[in-house]
Structure formats: C-alpha cells, structure tokens
Design an enzyme around this catalytic site. Structure first.
Site, mmCIF file in Angstrom:
data_model
loop_
_atom_site.group_PDB
_atom_site.id
_atom_site.type_symbol
_atom_site.label_atom_id
_atom_site.label_comp_id
_atom_site.label_asym_id
_atom_site.label_seq_id
_atom_site.Cartn_x
_atom_site.Cartn_y
_atom_site.Cartn_z
ATOM 1 N N SER A 1 0.575 -1.270 0.231
ATOM 2 C CA SER A 1 0.183 -0.014 0.025
ATOM 3 C C SER A 1 0.361 1.290 -0.617
ATOM 4 O O SER A 1 1.892 1.206 -0.670
ATOM 5 C CB SER A 1 -0.863 -0.423 0.960
ATOM 6 O OG SER A 1 -2.098 1.030 0.815
ATOM 7 N N ASP B 1 -9.647 -4.501 -6.182
ATOM 8 C CA ASP B 1 -8.661 -3.443 -4.963
ATOM 9 C C ASP B 1 -9.756 -2.089 -5.080
ATOM 10 O O ASP B 1 -9.564 -0.973 -6.900
ATOM 11 C CB ASP B 1 -7.389 -3.336 -5.203
ATOM 12 C CG ASP B 1 -6.977 -2.448 -4.313
ATOM 13 O OD1 ASP B 1 -7.594 -1.743 -3.472
ATOM 14 O OD2 ASP B 1 -5.866 -2.812 -4.189
ATOM 15 N N HIS C 1 -8.218 -5.289 -1.810
ATOM 16 C CA HIS C 1 -6.683 -4.442 -1.132
ATOM 17 C C HIS C 1 -6.251 -5.196 -0.107
ATOM 18 O O HIS C 1 -4.745 -4.958 0.034
ATOM 19 C CB HIS C 1 -7.153 -2.833 -0.322
ATOM 20 C CG HIS C 1 -5.710 -1.819 -0.277
ATOM 21 N ND1 HIS C 1 -4.813 -2.414 -1.820
ATOM 22 C CD2 HIS C 1 -5.283 -1.720 0.805
ATOM 23 C CE1 HIS C 1 -4.150 -1.053 -0.749
ATOM 24 N NE2 HIS C 1 -4.005 -0.961 0.326
#
EC number: 3.4.14.5
Length: 925
Positions: A773, A850, A883
């Site tokens: 991330s 995502d 994610h």
C-alpha cells in the site's frame, strides 16, 4: 493512509478462536536438524568426511541455481548458511575444480579413524559431565527473552506456514462492557462461553471470587441469561446469530443474521428483536425476515431502534409493529444515517453515521449526496458481489460494480448534519454562519452533550477545523472553536473519534458541561478539557515532549479521573495513565518500571479495565480494578502459555532497537537478526516499511511475522526504519512531508540503507526494500530516488503510483488538491522510469478488484515502463482480490512470491537473467 489498516499484518492479527496447533508436515529441508546440537552436527560431518577419506579439502560449492535450501558443507551455521548465497551477490562464482589427488595409504587412514574415534569418545564423555552438572539447558527450557542480543541453542526454525497461520498469534480476549440497568459498573457480555448459555450478562468480579477484596463491599451481581442458544426459529427456518446488542434494560436483544459484507466496515444483514423472557425473535421489519438492513441501533433507553434500509432512515418503537420512515430521499446517490464509501473508509472508519441523543428524544444523522461524485468501475471475473445470477448468454462477462469514488481534485460528496425530533416527528437542520461551503466541508465527528451536540468540521484539505455547538431543542448553534492548523505548523488536522462529554455535577466540582478533546499542543497531541462547552480556552490535562494516543479511554465521573494511553516512556512504547480533570496527579496505571506496549478497555463507569500487555515479552491480559475504584480486583484472563512454549522451542530473531540520526532527526529502527548471528559474516538486508503519515511500524509489541521469518527462517537481516512523516516523533517531523509525499520518506530509507551498508556484517551489494500500500508506494519511490546506488531490489504490493488516483479526503489532507499543487503531484508520482531501470530488478503485485488503491495505479506505471523500454521487473496480479489480496488463496501466494523472489534476488538469480543469451549457435532463418 487508510490502506495502512488493510495491510495484512501476517501473524500479528489477534483472534479468539482456538489456534491450530498442528505442525506443518512440509518442513523446509534446513529444519531437519534443528533439534540436534550444532556440535553434534559438526562431529557428524567429520565422521562423514573421515568415512569418505576426505579431510584435506572443502566440498565444492554448487552454482546459485541449485537448491537454495541445500546444506553447504563449508558452513556450519545451518540457519544462515543455506540462504546467504555468494558474498558478492552476482551469482557468477565458478564451481571449484575437483582435482583427484593421490590416494591415502591404509595406515594413515587407520590412524585418522582412531583419532576421530577418540575425539568422539571425548565429546560424549564431556556431554555427560555437562548434563550431570546441569550446565546444559535445552532450548525448550529457556523462556523467551525479548531483550536478548544473542541466541545460542538449537531450537526449531520459524517457518512461513507458522507465520501465515495462527501459530504465532497471541490469544486475545475481548470484553464487551455494558452499562447495568441500574447504573451498575463492571458488567460484561459473555457470548458462547464453554458451559454457559449463549449470551449471558455477568459481573466481572464473578469470574474469580478469589480476586475480590473481601474487605470491601464487593458482592458481585448475579449472572443473567439473555439468549439460551445462538440460533432461533422463525417460520420454517433456523437463523444463526452473528451480531448481538442488548437493550439498556436487558429485556431484548438486537440480533443480526445472514450478514453479507459490503465494504471494509459495512455490511447488510437481517435484523431481529429477540425477547429475553420468551426466547423468541421477530423481524425488525415486521413480516420481512429477509429485509436487507444496512445499520440498526438501539436508543439509549432501549425502547426504540433506528435503522437504515436502502439508504433511508427508519424508526421502530418497541411494542409496536409500526415503522416510521424518517427520510424518503435515500437511494443510489443519497445516503441517510450511513456513510458512503469515502466517509466509511477515511472519516468514520466504520459503518454508522447515526447518533442518538442521550435521552432518546433526537436522532442526529449524516445526509450524504454523491450526485456529483464520479464513478469508478471494479470488475469481478470470478465472483458476483451483487449476489445475482447473470442473464442467459452473459455468463462469460465479468460483473462490474461502479463505486462513487472521489479522486483527488474531483467532486466530493456533499454532507450535512440532519436531526429528527422523535416526539414531534420532523426532520430539520440547523444553519450556522461562518461555515464551509458545500464543496469545501468535511464533517469528521459528532458528539452529544446532553440536549446539545458538538460537531467537528474541516475544510476540504483538512487544515482549518472548527467546532460547532448546536442547541437541538432551540434549533440554533454557533462556532465555539476554530483552529488554523496550517498557521500552527503547516500541517493538517488529524481525525479522532475519542471526544468525551463531561456532564455538569456541582457536587463533584463540575459547575458546567464540558468535553475532553485531543488537540495540538507543543509538538504533539495532548488532552484538553473544555468547560463550559463554548469555552475555547481549555485546561490542559497533559503536556510534554510526548504524545497522547487514541484517547481519552474513559472517565470516572465520580472521582473526576481521566484514563488515557501515551508515549510518555518512549515513542515505541505505550502505557496507560490517569490524570485528574484539573490536570494534576498524572500517574501510571500500567507498570512503567519495565518496557511495555499496553492497551486497555474500560468498563462503562471506569471502575474496571481489561489491561492487555502486547509486548515485548509474551502477551498477557488481566482485568483489574482501576486506581479510582475502592473495590480492589485483579484477575488474569490470558497468559498465552502455548505461545510462550512455542517461543521457548523456536529460535526467534534477535531484535535490536535503536535510533539513527538522519539530517539531525532521530529515527526509530528495529533490526531483526538471525538467531545465530555471526558478525564476521556478510548478510543481505531486507528493509520493510510502511512510512505513511502518522503511522508507526517500529514498536515494542511481541510479533512473529513475515519479517521474523525472513530473519529467523531465511537467515537474512530485516530492518524497519520509521522515517519522517510517521507518527510519535513530533509533529514537525510528521508534517514536513505535506505537499510532496515520498520525498522525505524515500530519502530517509536511502539514508538508513547507506548507514547499514557501512556495517561490517552487511553485504552492501544485496539490499532490498518492500512494502504494501503506502509502503509499496514508498518502496518504488525509494528505488526511483536511489536509482540503483544503494538498493538493488524492491518488492511493491498494491502501491499507489500517482496520488491523483487515490481518494480525495486522504490525499488532499497531505497533498492539497492537484489544482493547487500540480507540481507536488507530478514529483510525488512514480515517474522516473530511467531511474527504476538502474535497479537490478523489482516485483509488482496488485489485486484486480482493489476498491481502495485501484489497479489503475499499477497499470499506469506499467505503461510508463513500456514507453521507456524498461523491463527489469516482474508482475503478479490477483483476480477479484481487494486491497488485502485474499481471494482464492491469494494471500498465501503473495508471501510465497515475496519469499521466493527475495531468495532469487539475494542468490544473484536476477543478475543472471538481466542479459539473457541463447545456448549454442542457431542457423538464421
């Protein structure tokens, strides 16, 4: 960054289910001798060489493309040896030539065998003496020492299977404290406990009668069953309870069944009102047992439920089948009482935007209008989130879900706070002068204070905050506090949800209502007490060169004591403290005489707390009476004995904590070393980081995670450095990153890597960095900024590559808008593909579904690399994974890929494939 909360913290997640204690049968080959002492292995090898007639020369070492886990006879360190590869890191060392020397005569061979036999006999005799004098201590008899700087022993190796499973996760008990019908403190809900009914209200003191101070009036309240079973029948079907919430009077339970996930925090479910006396349930929506409800909440008095369905707010009063529809404008673009995607993700970190007044006479709720927000499509190729079947002939097409997702600079949802008068039955709003325009307003926190309500608002880029006080009965309000954060330190306002109302009580010395808030004070966040409610000048409860974290926890209104968590002892520790409402008598609740990382959960009245010790030693939990409670109580609820036993039997990495000085700033680090660390060797290093604004990765928690496996299982060194921009090292070091994310974060990782590269035990040619991330973004930014000078390799999972692609509320807080800071957005993006091409190789992984960091980020970077002709990278994508990357075994594949890719990198494999050439000659076509 919100993605920080979604980074799978492998094996650091807590759980309450039974742990799978079975050992993996597919142990790596280098573990096979882990229960045998190093000395015995050395003698075994001597015996093998003697038997083979070879003591004069080392066995040849294979090329790096041989089994990376194969034991190397010239390296007695079984843990580190198989993974260190060539010290040069180029993967091109030639195989040693094997020359057949003259044969050894029989007399010499016999003499050597006799000498070896004598050595073995002497060793065995010494071993018996060692054991007899109790000098010998097996690894399984040595408790885990988090302060150890060296490990000697022959415990088992940490495996990837262990860290991916529950083997190293602490057992963590959670307590759902509730208020007693008569104001009793110390009551809790027990759910599905062994030997008890499904849902029981108990007095915490009944858990351990021996822990109660018999000298005080400490009689525990009787237990009360709310639900005998975790299931119930309605019609011809059996329903299983998933979520439960009792009413204040404990006469009914709000039960959710058939829960279906929506986004990170939100879900849909069927809701029921369960009658405790009759042990029966009725649908919250009469006659509709399968109604899809987004949110349902009891009022504080327990005689009504507010709920949201199809984005409209409804009310049902207990004892009536009549449903009152509060709003009628809800739909695909208007939300009432629940947040939209961006508010759920970035503002409330939850699924509720409904707030009952303390007396149940009013409901405050957020109305969110997404009409102007652009949509972003998410394609699902294997699953169907809608739950519907495709039309005939369309089975081969993906399902596309369109999300109203405001990217940086795009239209934001328009939010306003609305009120419903339960008695009068009308919806109204209160206009207050001096507010932010519709396209420049965020509502971040709502707190009831009697008949009044406190509302926090900020401008779009979160650097001006105002507190509004609304008198709901009078339907008027005013601004009582404004903070220009940009003028204070050039930074941003940090969203909190811990503001506490302190009601007036002259008998306790509180003449007026007030509230406790976390504010900027000095170079950090501290507790402030504002009283009366409209007073902008607070009593500072805390101050100093440290920060208060996620607080206040609780307030004991009888004793005027506030409980909170802070970094007072160290920025990488957490302790629990108390302070009076006057700001006096600040004392520790947790033990500050030794290092610790604590958390706490307090009873409704603040008289009891579940104190959770998270490290650096083996985690434990106790329920204690707080210092303000005259009824003394202490009961251990979790010791994690199995985890302690596992720690004894395994060789965990050595953790070295410290600080490094970069540009005059002290940055925290933790270095994880292999258990049998040898300073005379050269180790490769993996830098792991997250680096997002306000985050912290270096801490004193007990954690055995992927980084631990890299050190203890693979034999590499793994370093984490929290650079500038991260939390708890002062606001001036945090807010420096504003306007240009990635500049200082990458700079500090490179500076740290240069420091490690100079250490004698580090192979400077084998340095890698990875992150997920924001950590993935910063891994790429570091490789870009460094251009192969220090780091050779990198691994990025689900990275942002251009902040124009991320959501507006998060991004603009740190970057302003693209319209106002175009140059900053340009330079913070991953744009210098030439620099990326100067690294040996990097790895990119991303989930196609995502909804947080869109796959658009990775695709855009790939396009830039294509245009520049840069090919020194690998890509792995995961269909239908969000994610967190979990769909269809994806999470395991992520860590398998990271592991194998890293081994190949440090073994020099990626250097070999950099310029491939065909074998032999081929005739031209």
């Amino acid at each position: 960054m919100t993605p920080y909360r979604d980074v799978p913290p492998v094996s650091s997640r807590t759980h309450s289910s039974n742990r799978d204690r079975s050992q993996s049968r597919s142990r790596m080959s280098h573990e096979s001798g882990s229960s045998v002492s190093t000395t015995s292995i050395v003698f075994d090898r001597i015996s093998e060489r003697v038997a083979a007639g070879d003591l004069s020369e080392k066995q040849p070492r294979g090329d790096d493309n041989e089994d990376a886990l194969k034991d190397e006879p010239d390296n007695d360190d079984l843990e580190t040896g198989p993974f260190l590869g060539n010290a040069s890191g180029n993967g091109n060392s030639p195989r040693h030539a094997q020359k057949k020397g003259p044969g050894m005569d029989r007399g010499m061979r016999r003499a050597l065998l006799i000498a070896a036999g004598l050595l073995v006999s002497a060793w065995v005799a010494g071993l018996f003496v060692y054991i007899a004098t109790k000098s010998y201590k097996p690894a399984s008899a040595t408790a885990h020492d988090p302060q150890a700087t060296i490990v000697r022993g022959s415990g088992k190796a940490v495996t990837l299977d262990q860290v991916m499973g529950s083997f190293w996760r602490p057992e963590v008990r959670s307590i759902q404290w509730i208020a007693g019908p008569e104001g009793e403190d110390g009551l809790l809900l027990e759910r599905d406990a062994a030997g008890k009914d499904y849902l029981v209200v108990e007095d915490i003191r009944s858990q351990d009668a021996a822990a109660v101070d018999s000298s005080a009036d400490a009689q525990a309240a009787d237990a009360r069953t709310l639900m005998e079973k975790g299931s119930f029948e309605y019609g011809k079907r059996v329903y299983n309870a998933v979520k439960v919430a009792p009413s204040r009077d404990l006469q009914r339970v709000l039960v959710a069944t058939d829960v279906k996930s929506n986004w990170r925090h939100s879900s849909y479910a069927a809701y029921w009102i369960f009658d405790v006396k009759t042990q029966t349930a009725d649908p919250l929506v009469p006659g509709e047992p399968d109604a899809r409800i987004q949110l349902a909440q009891w009022n504080p008095t327990g005689d009504a439920v507010a709920f949201t369905r199809d984005n409209n707010l409804y009310l049902r009063k207990v004892g009536s089948d009549n449903i009152i529809q509060v709003t009628k404008d809800g739909g695909s673009e208007v939300f009432n009482g629940v947040p939209d995607w961006v508010y759920e993700e970035e503002v409330f970190s939850g699924s509720s935007a409904t707030w009952w007044s303390e007396d149940g006479d009013y409901i405050a709720f957020l109305r969110t209008n997404e009409t102007g927000v652009p949509e972003f499509p998410i394609d699902y190729f294997l699953k169907r989130p809608s739950g519907t079947e495709p039309k005939p002939g369309e089975e081969a097409y993906p399902e596309t879900r369109k999300i109203k997702y405001p990217k940086a600079g795009a239209h934001n949802p328009v939010v306003e706070l609305k009120f419903y008068d339960v008695v009068r039955g009308d919806v109204f709003s209160v206009d207050i002068s001096g507010g932010f325009a519709d396209d420049d307003r965020l509502i971040t926190e709502v707190v009831w204070a009697g008949k009044q309500i406190l509302v926090k608002e900020t401008n779009r880029v979160s650097d001006v905050m105002r507190v509004v006080l609304v008198d709901v009965a009078a339907r008027s309000g005013k601004t009582v506090r404004t903070t220009d954060v940009k003028a204070i330190d050039g930074g941003w306002f940090e969203i909190t949800h811990q503001t506490k109302h302190i009601p007036a009580d002259p008998s306790k010395g509180r003449e007026h209502d007030g509230y406790i808030d976390l504010i900027i004070h000095g170079d950090g966040n501290h507790l402030a007490y504002f009283t009366p409610l409209d007073n902008p000048d607070p009593v500072m409860l805390t101050s100093g060169d440290w920060e208060v974290v996620d607080s206040p926890y609780a307030v004991d209104l009888d004793k005027n004591v506030v409980y909170f968590m802070a970094t007072k002892e160290s920025s990488i520790q957490r302790h629990v403290y108390q302070v009076k409402l006057t700001g006096e008598d600040l004392t520790a609740v947790s033990d500050t005489s030794s290092e610790g990382y604590y958390a706490a959960s307090f009873s409704i009245g603040g008289g009891y707390a579940l104190l959770t010790y998270q490290g650096p030693g083996i985690p434990w939990q106790k329920v204690i009476s707080t210092p303000s409670n005259p009824r003394k109580y202490e009961h251990t609820v979790e010791e994690n004995k199995d985890l302690a036993d596992n720690a004894k039997k395994h060789e965990l990495p050595i953790k070295i904590y410290g600080t490094i000085n970069v540009d005059g700033v002290e940055l925290n680090y933790v270095e994880r070393r292999p258990a049998h660390f040898d300073a005379s060797k050269k180790y490769p290093v993996l830098f792991q980081q997250y680096s997002g604004p306000g985050s912290q990765t270096v801490n004193k928690k007990f954690t055995v995670d992927f980084q631990s496996y890299v050190a203890a299982g693979l034999g590499y060194i793994c370093v984490t450095v929290d650079g500038r921009g991260t939390g708890y090292i002062g606001r001036k070091n945090r807010v420096i990153v504003r306007g240009n994310l990635g500049q200082w974060e990458a700079h500090d990782q490179i500076a740290a890597a240069k420091i490690w590269a100079k250490k004698k035990y580090i192979d400077e040619t084998r340095l890698a960095i990875w992150g997920w991330s924001f950590g993935g973004f910063n891994a790429l930014k570091t490789l870009e900024q460094d251009a192969g000078e220090t780091f050779r390799y990198g691994m990025a999972v689900a990275p942002v590559t251009d902040w124009r692609f991320y959501d507006s509320i998060y991004t603009e807080r740190y970057m302003l808008t693209p319209q106002a800071n175009g140059h900053g957005y340009d330079t913070s993006a991953i744009y210098n593909t030439t620099a990326l091409g100067q690294n040996v190789r990097f790895l990119l992984m991303h989930g196609l579904a995502d909804d947080n960091v869109h796959f658009q980020s990775s695709l855009t970077l790939l396009d830039k690399l294509n245009l520049a002709g840069v090919e020194n990278y690998d890509v792995h994508v995961f269909p239908d994974s969000d994610h967190s990357i979990y769909f269809h075994n994806a999470n395991r594949i992520v860590y398998d890929k990271l592991t194998n890719w890293l081994i190949n990198a440090f073994n020099g494999e990626w250097i070999k494939v950099a310029s491939p050439k065909p074998n032999g000659k081929r005739r031209a076509a």
